[in-house]
Design an enzyme around this catalytic site. Sequence first.
Site, mmCIF file in Angstrom:
data_model
loop_
_atom_site.group_PDB
_atom_site.id
_atom_site.type_symbol
_atom_site.label_atom_id
_atom_site.label_comp_id
_atom_site.label_asym_id
_atom_site.label_seq_id
_atom_site.Cartn_x
_atom_site.Cartn_y
_atom_site.Cartn_z
ATOM 1 N N LYS A 1 1.047 -0.652 5.609
ATOM 2 C CA LYS A 1 0.802 -0.080 7.356
ATOM 3 C C LYS A 1 -0.948 0.891 7.214
ATOM 4 O O LYS A 1 -2.354 0.856 7.834
ATOM 5 C CB LYS A 1 1.357 0.752 7.526
ATOM 6 C CG LYS A 1 2.366 -0.202 8.250
ATOM 7 C CD LYS A 1 4.097 0.507 8.770
ATOM 8 C CE LYS A 1 4.196 2.179 7.488
ATOM 9 N NZ LYS A 1 5.309 1.451 6.793
ATOM 10 N N THR A 2 -0.776 1.947 5.722
ATOM 11 C CA THR A 2 -2.179 3.141 6.210
ATOM 12 C C THR A 2 -2.854 1.477 5.768
ATOM 13 O O THR A 2 -4.329 2.026 6.336
ATOM 14 C CB THR A 2 -2.031 3.722 4.939
ATOM 15 O OG1 THR A 2 -0.818 4.182 5.621
ATOM 16 C CG2 THR A 2 -2.707 4.353 5.054
ATOM 17 N N GLU B 1 -0.861 3.165 13.602
ATOM 18 C CA GLU B 1 -0.535 2.760 12.108
ATOM 19 C C GLU B 1 1.521 3.287 12.991
ATOM 20 O O GLU B 1 1.661 4.278 13.782
ATOM 21 C CB GLU B 1 -0.266 3.557 10.860
ATOM 22 C CG GLU B 1 0.785 3.759 9.553
ATOM 23 C CD GLU B 1 0.364 4.286 8.602
ATOM 24 O OE1 GLU B 1 1.338 4.484 8.171
ATOM 25 O OE2 GLU B 1 -1.271 4.829 8.721
#
Length: 468
Positions: free
Chosen positions: A121-122, A165
């Site tokens: 995600k990051t 995110e």
Amino acid sequence: MAPAIPASMDRPHFIGIGGAGMSGIAKILTQRGARVAGSDAKDSPTARALRALGATVHIGHDAAHLAHDATGVVVSSAIRADNPELVAAQERGVPVVHRSDALASLMEGLRPLAVAGTHGKTTTTSMLAVSLGSLGLAPSYAIGGDLDAPGSNAEHGTGEIFVAEADESDRSFHKYAPEVAIVLNVELDHHANYASMEEIYDSFETFVARIRPGGTLVIAADQAGARELTTRVAGRHDIEVVTYGESPDADIRVLKVDPHGLTSEVTVALRNGENLTFTVSVPGRHYAHNAVAALAAGIAMGLPPHDLASALGTYTGVKRRLQLKGEAAGVQVIDSYAHHPTEMTADLEAIRGAAQGSRVLVVFQPHLYSRTQELGTEMGQALALADGCVVLDIYPAREDPIPGVTSELIIDAARNAGAEVAAEHDTAAIPEVIAGMAKPGDLVLTMGAGDVTDLGPAVLDRLARLES
């Protein structure tokens, strides 16, 4: 023009303001003109960056830190019910909101793009923030890690897109209503909050149900959990589903990933049949797939594919995602946030591909007792990809110990898988341990989601003394 600040966020107080998710929201609110205050357990570069923006940051938790005129208190799932500032807010009737609700309020009036998945995600959120920024679109964004400096995990932009995110760990991503959503993968994790894969699927289905009518779901075609989720949400006809990956049936198909040291060249076939090749400036097939997910999402937002592909090449990484910390005595030290077996395997495979025959040594710190209890065997098996590894004690974060759950679960599994592994209970001893193991040409990874990241500079300092 910035969206209006909700009344409860005009003078907010953040408990745990230095955390990755909390600090980003605090930064955006400060940039929008709110009078932000908060507290954290210890001082940090992030806390100092917030102070430089004008926020008030207290060190330690004390009811006295909650200002008399605070209009709201923001908490994360990590804040315990007996936190003195939280107790004071409840006694005084100050509204308390979860971090996810605060973030959702920041997206109102904008075009949200939310990135979800068990892993990646990051990185993917960062790729989108950087590439959209390089295209002059001035997005707002909130990321779970810093791009290149403390406080760079978030930004209030003047454009219409908000990249966020979306964290599934505590189901907080149910609060968002994105125009475009990415699901990178779906796996069992966060065992304190999810008891089964069925609960995970239900949670992701709820997230997908929040996509705005007319919006788009971008989802991996190669990963089993993502494919199952695609099947489960097939009945929703008011959104478009775009799959990506190496599978022959992917809408945006990855044709080739050519590694070139610490970069990769990726070729994809777009939905119109056109092939597109671009550079990803971080190593590893999984990072290449993250970039393709970002490309697909940008296309869904109406951006020209060729422009976006070129812009993705400007992304050079995010802190703790295979971040080169430095080199000393011929040894490179790299920091990895990987703490789930899938992430560990992916990062180790990426480093092995870039190492070109060099030895790979790992200092691994397990994260959470619950995760170690459920996945300790798989963590140990992943460590077998290294040429040597040292395993620290479990970083507890928000959890209390579980009887019988220690790093030995991982060490035993690693040895059974043929790994050269040793236990080290004293974190301060690691620089000396690595100095005794490493040889010129080796790569050292500090790996885990806890404070193992702090060891990189100390290891480099000790290695540098070998040269003097």
